[in-house]
Write an enzyme that holds these catalytic residues in place. Structure first.
Site, mmCIF file in Angstrom:
data_model
loop_
_atom_site.group_PDB
_atom_site.id
_atom_site.type_symbol
_atom_site.label_atom_id
_atom_site.label_comp_id
_atom_site.label_asym_id
_atom_site.label_seq_id
_atom_site.Cartn_x
_atom_site.Cartn_y
_atom_site.Cartn_z
ATOM 1 N N ASN A 9 36.938 41.691 48.285
ATOM 2 C CA ASN A 9 36.585 43.005 48.903
ATOM 3 C C ASN A 9 35.042 43.133 49.310
ATOM 4 O O ASN A 9 34.709 43.696 50.048
ATOM 5 C CB ASN A 9 37.010 44.053 47.924
ATOM 6 C CG ASN A 9 36.284 44.158 46.790
ATOM 7 O OD1 ASN A 9 36.396 42.907 46.074
ATOM 8 N ND2 ASN A 9 36.035 45.140 45.924
ATOM 9 N N LYS B 274 32.822 29.698 44.039
ATOM 10 C CA LYS B 274 34.231 29.676 44.478
ATOM 11 C C LYS B 274 34.543 31.018 45.158
ATOM 12 O O LYS B 274 34.913 32.149 44.518
ATOM 13 C CB LYS B 274 35.040 29.713 43.460
ATOM 14 C CG LYS B 274 36.607 28.969 44.059
ATOM 15 C CD LYS B 274 37.989 29.256 42.977
ATOM 16 C CE LYS B 274 38.150 30.799 43.021
ATOM 17 N NZ LYS B 274 39.033 31.063 44.294
ATOM 18 N N PRO B 275 34.503 31.157 46.516
ATOM 19 C CA PRO B 275 35.097 32.447 47.241
ATOM 20 C C PRO B 275 36.491 32.561 47.027
ATOM 21 O O PRO B 275 37.011 31.373 46.927
ATOM 22 C CB PRO B 275 34.422 32.172 48.586
ATOM 23 C CG PRO B 275 34.279 30.757 48.791
ATOM 24 C CD PRO B 275 34.137 30.119 47.345
ATOM 25 N N GLY C 256 36.896 40.670 39.724
ATOM 26 C CA GLY C 256 38.236 40.907 40.007
ATOM 27 C C GLY C 256 38.995 41.966 39.116
ATOM 28 O O GLY C 256 38.448 42.822 38.660
ATOM 29 N N SER C 257 40.323 41.552 39.053
ATOM 30 C CA SER C 257 41.298 42.566 38.239
ATOM 31 C C SER C 257 40.898 42.292 36.686
ATOM 32 O O SER C 257 40.428 41.102 36.149
ATOM 33 C CB SER C 257 42.728 41.953 38.550
ATOM 34 O OG SER C 257 43.189 40.712 38.009
ATOM 35 N N GLU D 145 32.762 42.144 36.172
ATOM 36 C CA GLU D 145 33.043 43.622 36.525
ATOM 37 C C GLU D 145 34.653 43.187 37.002
ATOM 38 O O GLU D 145 35.397 42.682 38.155
ATOM 39 C CB GLU D 145 32.295 43.516 38.052
ATOM 40 C CG GLU D 145 32.573 44.893 38.511
ATOM 41 C CD GLU D 145 31.529 45.462 39.837
ATOM 42 O OE1 GLU D 145 32.209 45.845 40.733
ATOM 43 O OE2 GLU D 145 30.340 45.222 39.324
ATOM 44 N N GLU E 31 45.329 51.065 38.740
ATOM 45 C CA GLU E 31 44.367 51.024 40.021
ATOM 46 C C GLU E 31 45.222 50.948 41.308
ATOM 47 O O GLU E 31 46.196 49.751 41.193
ATOM 48 C CB GLU E 31 43.500 49.921 39.663
ATOM 49 C CG GLU E 31 42.606 49.851 40.805
ATOM 50 C CD GLU E 31 41.392 48.574 40.370
ATOM 51 O OE1 GLU E 31 40.294 49.027 40.767
ATOM 52 O OE2 GLU E 31 41.700 47.736 39.805
#
Length: 514
Positions: free
Chosen positions: A155, A178-179, A229-230, A251, A383
């Site tokens: 995102n 690592k994208p 991420g999650s 985060e 979420e």
């Protein structure tokens, strides 16, 4: 391989990946006809990239800090010079609106400048207070960790993804990134600009592949990990890092509240709530998903909020015509759609939105405002990560604060009021890592000197500010003792030694010494 529309040479960027394995399909969220096959990273590719990065890091850490600062300042200018091309890439990869893309780019430039300017102050060697005044000297220094791994989200793939790496770099570390599978090109473009700014080629490799395979391999190879991420994946990442006794900053998810107090301007708060809920189509860790409005202001606010939401301009174009873009993938669209359908089926009302918009593109969903959301609905506590927000009426500040805090998450909050002093008083009672008064999230997110991160299940550690830099170093203390040993000497008995120290401690307390 159709890469001509990309503003960078897509083939050249792809060739910079540390990847020789089987290809994987990348599809543009902006233009579904733009499809590319990219190679993935093998275990051998990763091992080679790690070895080269560790070798380059030794020389990088030995360089004067001023050299590392200059690279960040050069990147600052390069990012601003290439902002249009970077924005195109962000839109092609993630379907963002143009202004949302630019916010991310400008944030990266600000971060580069901030850490270039404050690194010397934060990382400088420090003289501490020794045990025995004048006789014990303490020197504290900061030692880079070595190799920092970054597992990036889709995102916001440019900032804070690359921003985390900049703090690690200026502290003397190498970085391996690592994208996400959806957003490799903008990460490669940023690293390309860093190399043009003077960064050694091997110091920041980029690997590519499925997270459940490449992610664990990367964690096994680094000295510290940044993950965005999650929460579910973050728990797995934290366990693996703990098993290796390496640090990590995480985060994670959020169910972020926005509080509208009874003295707020309804029109101003409604405009802010639109930004808070629908920026990047709600695909933002700090975006609002719950709005609590004081009873006396509820109807005026709700009317203004729904009206402003309906006027949002949705669409895709590489300019500023549209205010909200698309979702990033079919999976994300289906998640949003399922939550809204569940809420409707269980009695929630849709005040506006609630539909796919295939006329605009395959991944568009209308900004959606719900009311009557109750705990048995999936979107009440879970979420959504999309353009969906729930509206609640509350009696007073105390109820708003209690309901805002009634969540497993604690990432970001927003408070709207006519009295900033009152707003800050309320903000102190909200259990979130960042709280913005009369702003959605930009006051904290855009202030690079402010630490950013989550409480509760929203994460560990902080990015930005001095804390965002100090996480990438080890503190080393060097103690030098002169003249007298810290032990009985010159014929003193242990009892006399202890009595002397006891008296000295009492004197030091009386003198106000630490």
């Amino acid at each position: 391989m159709a890469t001509d529309p990309l503003p960078w040479d897509g083939r050249r960027l792809a060739s910079q990946l540390a990847a020789t394995g089987p290809t994987r399909t990348w599809r543009s969220a902006y233009d579904e006809d733009l499809v590319v096959e990219l190679p993935t990273t093998t275990p051998a590719d990763l091992a080679g990239a790690v070895a080269r990065a560790r070798s380059a890091q030794v020389d990088w850490a030995a360089r004067p800090l001023a050299d590392r600062e200059r690279v960040l300042l050069a990147l600052h200018d390069a990012v601003l010079d290439h902002r249009e091309d970077l924005a195109d890439l962000l839109q092609y990869e993630g379907g963002k609106a143009r202004l949302t893309a630019m916010e991310e780019i400008l944030h990266l430039a600000m971060t580069a400048r901030y850490y270039a300017r404050v690194a010397r102050q934060v990382l400088h060697d420090r003289r501490g207070r020794g045990m025995v005044p004048l006789l014990t000297r303490i020197d504290e220094r900061h030692v880079p960790l070595g190799l920092v791994g970054i597992i990036a989200p889709w995102n916001y793939p440019l900032s804070p993804t690359v921003a985390d790496g900049l703090a690690a770099l200026v502290a003397g570390n190498a970085v391996i990134l690592k994208p996400d599978l959806q957003t490799p090109y903008v990460a490669l473009a940023a690293v390309d600009l860093l190399r043009q700014a003077g960064l050694p080629a091997d110091l920041w490799p980029v690997v590519y592949g499925p997270g459940d395979r490449v992610g664990p391999e990367l964690i096994e190879a680094v000295d510290y990990l940044c993950f965005t991420g999650s929460t579910a994946t973050g728990r797995v990442v934290a366990q693996q890092c703990a098993g290796r006794l390496i640090g990590c900053s995480l985060e994670l998810g959020g169910k972020n509240p926005l509080l509208v107090l009874d003295d707020a301007d309804a029109e101003v708060a409604a405009a802010g709530a639109v930004r808070a809920a629908f920026g990047n189509a709600g695909q933002l860790c700090v975006s609002t998903e719950r709005i609590f409005v004081a009873d006396t202001l509820h109807d005026a606010f709700a009317g203004a909020f729904v009206a402003k939401t309906r006027t949002l301009r949705l669409g895709r174009s590489l300019d500023y015509e549209h205010e909200m873009g698309s979702l990033v993938s079919t999976e994300q669209l289906e998640r949003v759609e399922a939550q809204v359908a569940d809420a409707r089926a269980k009695g929630a009302q849709v005040l506006t939105g609630g539909r796919r918009r295939p006329d605009l593109g395959p991944l568009f969903y209308e900004p959606t405002v719900l009311t009557g959301v109750t705990p048995e609905m999936d979107c009440y506590a879970g979420e959504t990560f999309g353009p969906v927000v729930s509206l609640y009426r509350v009696a007073d500040d105390a109820e708003a604060i209690a309901r805002a805090n009634d969540s497993d998450y604690g990432l970001n909050a927003s408070v709207w009021t006519g009295d900033p002093v009152r707003g800050r008083r309320v903000a102190r009672q909200v259990r979130c890592g960042t709280v913005n008064v009369n702003e959605a999230y930009g006051a904290t997110f855009g202030s690079i000197d402010a630490p950013m991160g989550g409480m509760k299940s929203s994460g560990l550690g902080r990015r930005q500010g001095p804390e965002g830099l100090l996480r990438f170093v080890e503190s080393q203390a060097i103690g030098t003792q002169s003249l007298l040993p810290l032990a009985p000497a010159f014929g003193l008995s242990p009892q006399t030694f202890v009595s002397g120290l006891t008296g000295a401690l009492r004197v030091l307390k009386a003198l106000g010494r630490a």
